[in-house]
Design a protein around this motif. Structure first.
Motif, PDB file in Angstrom:
ATOM      1  N   THR A  78       0.812  -1.236   0.000  1.00 39.94           N
ATOM      2  CA  THR A  78       0.000   0.000   0.000  1.00 39.94           C
ATOM      3  C   THR A  78       0.837   1.275   0.000  1.00 39.94           C
ATOM      4  N   GLY A  79       2.115   1.182   0.357  1.00 38.55           N
ATOM      5  CA  GLY A  79       2.949   2.398   0.353  1.00 38.55           C
ATOM      6  C   GLY A  79       4.324   2.173  -0.242  1.00 38.55           C
ATOM      7  N   PRO A  80       4.386   1.723  -1.510  1.00 31.57           N
ATOM      8  CA  PRO A  80       5.687   1.384  -2.105  1.00 31.57           C
ATOM      9  C   PRO A  80       6.562   2.617  -2.356  1.00 31.57           C
ATOM     10  N   CYS A  81       7.807   2.601  -1.844  1.00 27.62           N
ATOM     11  CA  CYS A  81       8.721   3.743  -1.944  1.00 27.62           C
ATOM     12  C   CYS A  81      10.012   3.424  -2.676  1.00 27.62           C
TER      13      CYS A  81
ATOM     14  N   THR B 159      -3.149   1.988   3.264  1.00 26.39           N
ATOM     15  CA  THR B 159      -4.560   1.980   2.894  1.00 26.39           C
ATOM     16  C   THR B 159      -5.071   0.545   2.934  1.00 26.39           C
ATOM     17  N   VAL B 189       3.155   8.837  -1.117  1.00 25.41           N
ATOM     18  CA  VAL B 189       2.301   7.907  -0.388  1.00 25.41           C
ATOM     19  C   VAL B 189       1.090   8.643   0.194  1.00 25.41           C
TER      20      VAL B 189
END
Lengths: 305, 305
Positions: A78-81, B159, B189
């Motif tokens: 959900t939060g790929p960086c 999320t 994000v």
């Protein structure tokens, strides 16, 4: 998001689910057997610099004789960086006859991330656990990673679905590197990550204390913004190795935003020197482990003769 | 973890699952109807200071005429931090005839957190999504929150399961406050968090840029450790209100570790002043919303006559 299905399975329309599952597990085994070392980077709390550590670990190993032989799996669905920090944002995963290929970053680092599959930065991945688990499984089994010396896996914070899935799918993992910031609030959550790894029988390679102290670039005053010594304290409390601390450096944030790993951009900074000391210790861990395994194997071999 | 079952349901042993579900939903409705305002604090990335913002928001509203009328739900199941930051760590949830009661913090703030249910700091909660969803539902339906003016909900980053569950269980929520740090990596994000809220029809009250710049306590030099201006940029890009920025202050970390909300401990610091400006804007948002609802209601009333 679709992945190539095996020829065999596309022929049958009403294939039982268990068979599909077993095929997936088999593919995962075949793909992962080609990768010598797997190391996960975890934390209890978010925002401690886990993705930055993962990218710089991968770069350090690539420069230490493993060009074109390092991969990164960004398991934060959900939060790929990772793509942003490694400077490969905007690339797409390419499909070819044997399957889907990872994107390629500097020094031939192969990268797979949910980010490559999203139409835009604004697109959220509103998925519950089972879907995230399935995605990670496919990233491991259906991507043509090829022969690699190292796969670094960047896990989202916590001890929920993604870390659990990765640990269960890769029981042969060499170990986990745990990242924390010095604060007590972070320590509490990191302790859970240590217990989590132990309960799942994954070795803890050690703890890194990130964002440890800040030196004013003008007057040289040292300020412990997030306090100091927390990483060392946990390692003592829980008897896990302490790998070292990385000071706060505004260049790290700037480099990450530019997609330039800081150990390459600012190799002579205090942060890079601290980081390379950590890398040496991870290498030591792997050497010791290999030696131990060799001894055990020769012991076994000897017993059979 | 067990919660009190309703008298009615304990009599029947083989009650169908759907009926149990409906009873839970009904209890949730009854409990939540007693709470006037519900505000969730979310972020895309972890470690941006979401829990610190939640605790200080709660304290600010409590001091602004709502003593004994504010609650905090720590919905981070695998990494609960609220009890530590609010100084109520070590308390336990107490059961009484009407059900389980929240713990009580300074100014009568009622707190529920997974942390109260764990045997030790080291204990990880290795739960997949469905179990986390169930826990959050029980926190909302089976805890005797009582009459409250405000409930602040601290959600874990991303999320995934927890934010999705809370949004679906509380569609009447006033809105979400989104916390970010200035870096571009965080911005990417956070954009997902904005879209996430919009897709679930939850109003975005605004964005807070936390850890925005650091002033050396010795020489006064300002250093943008995590860059600056990122929060404002997202708010412009995505047309959501910008609530303001909070500078980095080592006292915030120290206060959080001591369990003392910084707006109470250091009310005259630049960080506290910035924070109180944000609080005013959240209050404005709620006033405007109430006015609008009143207008709509009187409009409806007029139409019926």
């Amino acid at each position: 998001m679709t992945f190539k299905k095996e020829q065999k399975s596309s022929k049958k329309t009403a294939q039982p689910r268990t068979q599909l599952y077993e095929e997936g597990a088999q593919r995962l085994k075949v793909q992962m057997a080609k990768i010598r070392h797997k190391i996960a980077v975890i934390s209890g709390k978010g925002g401690v610099g886990k993705s930055t550590v993962t990218v710089n670990l991968a770069m350090a190993f690539a420069t230490h004789g493993h060009v074109n032989s390092v991969g990164i799996l960004d398991a934060d669905i959900t939060g790929p960086c990772i793509p942003k920090i490694l400077g490969v944002k905007g690339q797409k995963l390419q499909g070819g006859p044997p399957g889907i290929f990872p994107a390629t970053g500097p020094l031939g680092i192969r990268v797979v991330s949910m980010d490559f599959l999203l139409p835009s930065d604004e697109s959220p991945v509103i998925w519950r656990g089972p879907l995230k688990m399935r995605a990670i499984q496919q990233f491991l089994s259906d991507i043509v990673w090829g022969e690699l010396d190292f796969l670094f896996i960047d896990l989202p914070p916590g001890t929920g679905d993604e870390p659990l899935s990765v640990m269960q799918l890769l029981p042969e993992m060499d170990g986990v590197v745990i990242v924390t910031i010095p604060s007590e609030v972070s320590q509490i959550v990191v302790k859970k990550a240590v217990t989590f790894s132990r309960q799942l029988n994954i070795p803890v390679i050690g703890i890194i204390e990130n964002m440890s102290g800040f030196v004013c670039p003008k007057c040289g005053e040292r300020v412990d913004i997030f306090k100091a010594g927390g990483g060392e304290k946990i390692s003592e409390d829980l008897a896990v190795p302490y790998l070292g601390k990385i000071p706060i450096d505004p260049e790290i944030c700037r480099d990450s935003d530019k997609g330039l790993p800081f150990i390459i951009e600012h190799p002579n900074s205090a942060a890079s020197e601290a980081f390379m000391h950590i890398v040496t210790q991870v290498e030591e861990f792997l050497k010791k482990k290999a030696k131990l395994e060799k001894m055990l194997q020769s012991g076994k071999g000897g017993g059979k003769k």
